[in-house]
Enzyme design. Structure first.
Site, PDB file in Angstrom:
ATOM      1  N   TYR A   1      63.918  61.548  84.440  1.00  0.00           N
ATOM      2  CA  TYR A   1      62.570  61.284  84.921  1.00  0.00           C
ATOM      3  C   TYR A   1      61.720  62.509  84.625  1.00  0.00           C
ATOM      4  O   TYR A   1      62.036  63.606  85.082  1.00  0.00           O
ATOM      5  CB  TYR A   1      62.607  61.024  86.429  1.00  0.00           C
TER       6      TYR A   1
ATOM      7  N   TRP B   1      57.787  64.254  82.706  1.00  0.00           N
ATOM      8  CA  TRP B   1      56.467  64.185  82.098  1.00  0.00           C
ATOM      9  C   TRP B   1      56.389  65.151  80.916  1.00  0.00           C
ATOM     10  O   TRP B   1      55.371  65.788  80.699  1.00  0.00           O
ATOM     11  CB  TRP B   1      55.428  64.610  83.135  1.00  0.00           C
TER      12      TRP B   1
END
Length: 762
Positions: free
Chosen positions: A113, A115
């Site tokens: 997970y 960004w």
């Protein structure tokens, strides 16, 4: 004479930009010419790409290299030994193969997970999932930390999250139609810098200043009020928004100001909710006086706000932050019920919003269309966890738990493969997460920098940053597609995630399946051409890839699909929602049937159950100077530190009672852990409230006050937040709030270790 710089386009989650280097390698960035209000977070970029914390070469933890795979409490404390790429990839491939042969693919956790990049191809999570799908699958994660509680709840209430998030009215629509915005959780301008996948034109802050509507901000923090908006501030007690919402709803109901026609035509279950408001079963009416005693807002002010809400077109909006708490379903559900009672859901500028002020894409009026996306294939392993349950997964194999009406079991994870993310930023109770990361046989991390996650790995594979590769960038509701040119050569021996995984695929016999014979540039052309063809079939004239790449960007075609709630309101019979009733479910028989005491079938006030670790209410919100932990070593983030630590805001009254002055180093602690921070004394927070943003790189060191324990020397608040789910329905993150004590730190201030790579002989 200074040579003229060659500016090349790129993008990031905090905005599109152009970059250039001088002859000496100095990097310069400037915002995209079309951006009217560039994010200050661009100031972090030059200082991060060549920072000393970059991972230069493949590295292996000493104990794993010497003793082989297995559980250990040494992760995070041992030094690393640099090795060749062939050695590292051979060892990782060997452990992947051993794990799936001996324990099955379910024993591999690939639910990364993160960004890491705004690029659509070099999206590390997608690359990792595609790779693992080619070798038989993996245990995955579901939902996100940002609004994972709502991702489980909203499908039961309105059919999907997209009904609200993907089709939110634009700021322009609010300007034209809305009389009053009531913002639970506020509308903090700092969050309008960010959009997943990128944003070319930052328009949100200016739109809020010029909104032209009345605005009521309900938050314990003054900086949740948009600058220049002239908003009314109701400084609510943290975590009590639901009580205020119920008090408003009770006032509407008993005054006969609710829209019964809309409730009958478009909703189901209002009668059950109304009985709860009136106290028919528990004997407690949820009146303004009842709410005032809980939330700290005067009953007269609650009744006055209810009257304002009925006087014109009103938007009730709830920030994502409010659902990142214990019982986080309730403020979302109660806010929806309050909006339904006003009868304006589906009207332009009215009804209910979720996420205004939480992300730049919510309220943007840019086109809404699908973007080029790397296909990930099919995962044959059905096992998954809700994303915020990573520590539970690793610590409790075989344990059963509830999730959204299902009874699930944690698998026995032997190998963790993480790419492009940092759970030691996102997750709570980091001391517990450290113990959890000690349980697998092997932890493999693909990382750009020596983050805490990399330091808790066994094998660290150096990955490139966005400026060191080519990609195509855009976010949902972005105005432009950006050609992300390569500006820099890869740092050290760093490789992009695709090439790292292709090397593993080669060793595991699935190279052709993973790569389909394409280089990264060939993938970019392929994905772009597919996207271009789909839009051409709908009548849009899109330039060729070569034309797009030479131009540096293209303006998105004007695609604005009708908001589904408009059609639903006009004719609920012909345009039903994807709920069991086809209507908005203010009472959900489905949720009620689950029998969860922490999330019954309608909105309720549930007092917090977490242990009070101190007298001060800590809010661990998103930082203004970086995205999560990204850019923490950059100039903007570093300038905001106090004595090199993350700044904690404290009210003057609370600071004086503890002998704390502005600029002091303080110790923040509770029953879960401790950290050092730098004090900022300000009246921008309520008395009894302190604010310590997330994202300071976790720096565990021996705690001088608690022998045998650790503290974070840098100021990461997630050593203080409890790793408990929002509820059994969502198992979502509840890390927004905690209870702490703050005291003046009188001992030696330890040197930070997080900025020094943990390498042998470094």
């Amino acid at each position: 004479m200074t040579a003229e710089r060659t500016w090349l386009p790129s993008s990031s989650h905090w905005g599109a930009f152009r970059a250039a280097t001088d002859a000496d390698g100095t990097l310069h960035v400037e915002p995209h010419p079309a951006d009217p209000a560039p994010s200050p977070l661009l100031g972090n970029v030059p200082g991060t790409v060549r920072h000393r914390t970059r991972v230069q070469r493949p590295a292996i933890r000493r104990g794993w290299l010497d003793n082989g795979p297995g559980p250990t409490d040494a992760r995070g404390d041992e030094e690393f030994v640099e090795v060749s790429w062939d050695t590292a990839l051979d060892l990782v491939a060997e452990q992947l193969d051993r794990t799936r042969r001996e324990h099955g693919n379910e024993a591999i956790f690939g639910g990364s997970y993160g960004w890491s990049s705004a690029g659509r191809f070099h999206h590390a999570q997608s690359q990792l999932h595609r790779f693992h799908n080619t070798i038989g699958g993996y245990t995955a994660s579901r939902n996100n930390y940002s609004f994972g509680t709502s991702q489980a709840l909203l499908p039961h209430l309105v059919g999907s999250t997209g009904v609200l998030l993907d089709h939110a009215d634009s700021w322009q629509t609010l300007r034209e139609h809305t009389d009053l915005v009531v913002a639970f959780g506020g509308l903090p301008g700092k969050n309008l810098s960010i959009a997943s996948g990128g944003i070319t034109r930052h328009t949100g802050s200016a739109a809020l200043r010029d909104l032209g509507t009345d605005l009521v901000v309900i938050s314990p923090l003054a900086d949740d009020i948009p600058t220049g908006s002239g908003a009314t501030w109701l400084p609510v007690e943290p975590g009590t928004d639901v009580a205020l919402q119920l008090g408003l709803a009770h006032t509407l109901l008993t005054g006969g100001h609710h829209d019964q026609e809309f409730l009958d035509r478009c909703c189901t279950g209002f009668d059950v909710f109304a009985d709860y408001l009136l106290g028919e079963h528990d004997g407690t009416a949820k009146s303004a006086e009842w709410a005032a005693a809980i939330c700290g807002i005067a009953a007269a002010d609650i009744r006055a706000l209810a009257a304002r809400m009925t006087a014109g077109r009103t938007l009730i909006t709830v920030s994502w932050s409010l659902q990142r708490t214990e019982h986080g379903e309730q403020p979302v559900w109660a806010g929806l019920a309050l909006a339904a009672m006003l009868g304006q859901i589906g009207l332009p500028g009215g009804g209910f919003g979720h996420g205004y002020g939480s992300m730049a894409s919510i309220g943007d009026d840019a086109p809404a269309l699908r973007l080029p996306t790397l296909p990930m294939g099919h995962n044959p392993v059905p096992t998954f966890i809700p994303v915020a349950r990573i520590a539970d997964l690793l610590l409790n194999p075989g344990q059963q738990y509830d999730y959204d009406g299902r009874r699930l079991t944690y698998p026995d994870i032997r190998l963790v493969h993480w790419a492009g993310g940092n759970p030691f930023h996102h997750h709570q109770d980091l001391n517990r997460l450290r113990r959890a990361f000690g349980r697998p046989d092997t932890v493999v991390v693909q990382e750009t920098h020596w983050t805490a996650t990399a330091r808790h790995a066994d094998v660290v594979l150096p990955a490139t940053v966005a400026l060191e590769r080519e990609d195509v960038g855009a976010g949902y509701r972005d105005s432009h597609l950006i050609a992300m040119h390569q500006v820099l050569e890869p740092f050290g021996e760093a490789r992009n995630d695709y090439d790292i995984l292709a090397g593993l695929a080669q060793r595991l016999g699935v190279h052709e399946e993973f790569t389909q014979g394409r280089t990264p540039r060939e993938w970019l052309v392929h994905l772009y051409d597919q996207w271009r063809g789909n839009l051409a079939a709908k009548g849009h004239d899109i330039p060729t890839f070569a034309e797009f790449w030479a131009a540096g960007d293209l303006q998105m075609p004007d695609v604005h699909p009708q908001a589904p709630l408009r059609a639903f309101r006009a004719d609920p019979q012909r345009n039903p929602l994807r709920t069991p009733s086809g209507r908005i479910e203010l009472f959900s028989e489905t949720i009620e049937s689950f029998g969860y005491p922490d999330c019954p079938g309608h909105p309720v006030w549930l007092p917090p159950q977490q242990q009070r670790g101190g007298p001060l209410h800590l809010i661990a919100n998103q930082p203004a100077t970086r995205l999560h932990g990204q850019g923490d070593v950059g100039a903007l983030s570093q300038q905001a530190k106090v004595a090199g630590r993350e700044a904690i805001r404290i009210h003057p009254r609370d600071a004086a009672a503890r002998g704390i002055s502005d600029g002091d180093v303080v110790r923040v602690f509770n029953h879960l852990g401790a950290c050092l921070a730098g004090a900022r004394v300000t009246e921008d927070v309520r008395p009894g409230v302190v604010v310590l943003p997330t994202g300071a790189w976790f720096d565990p060191q021996p705690d001088p006050v608690r022998p045998g324990e650790t503290l974070c020397a840098h100021g990461n608040p997630n050593v203080l937040t409890a790793d408990v789910p929002s509820s059994r329905l969502s198992q979502g993150c509840s890390g927004q709030h905690a209870y702490v004590e703050v005291e003046l730190h009188t001992g030696p201030v330890p040197e930070l270790r997080c900025s020094t790579p943990p390498l042998a002989d470094s």
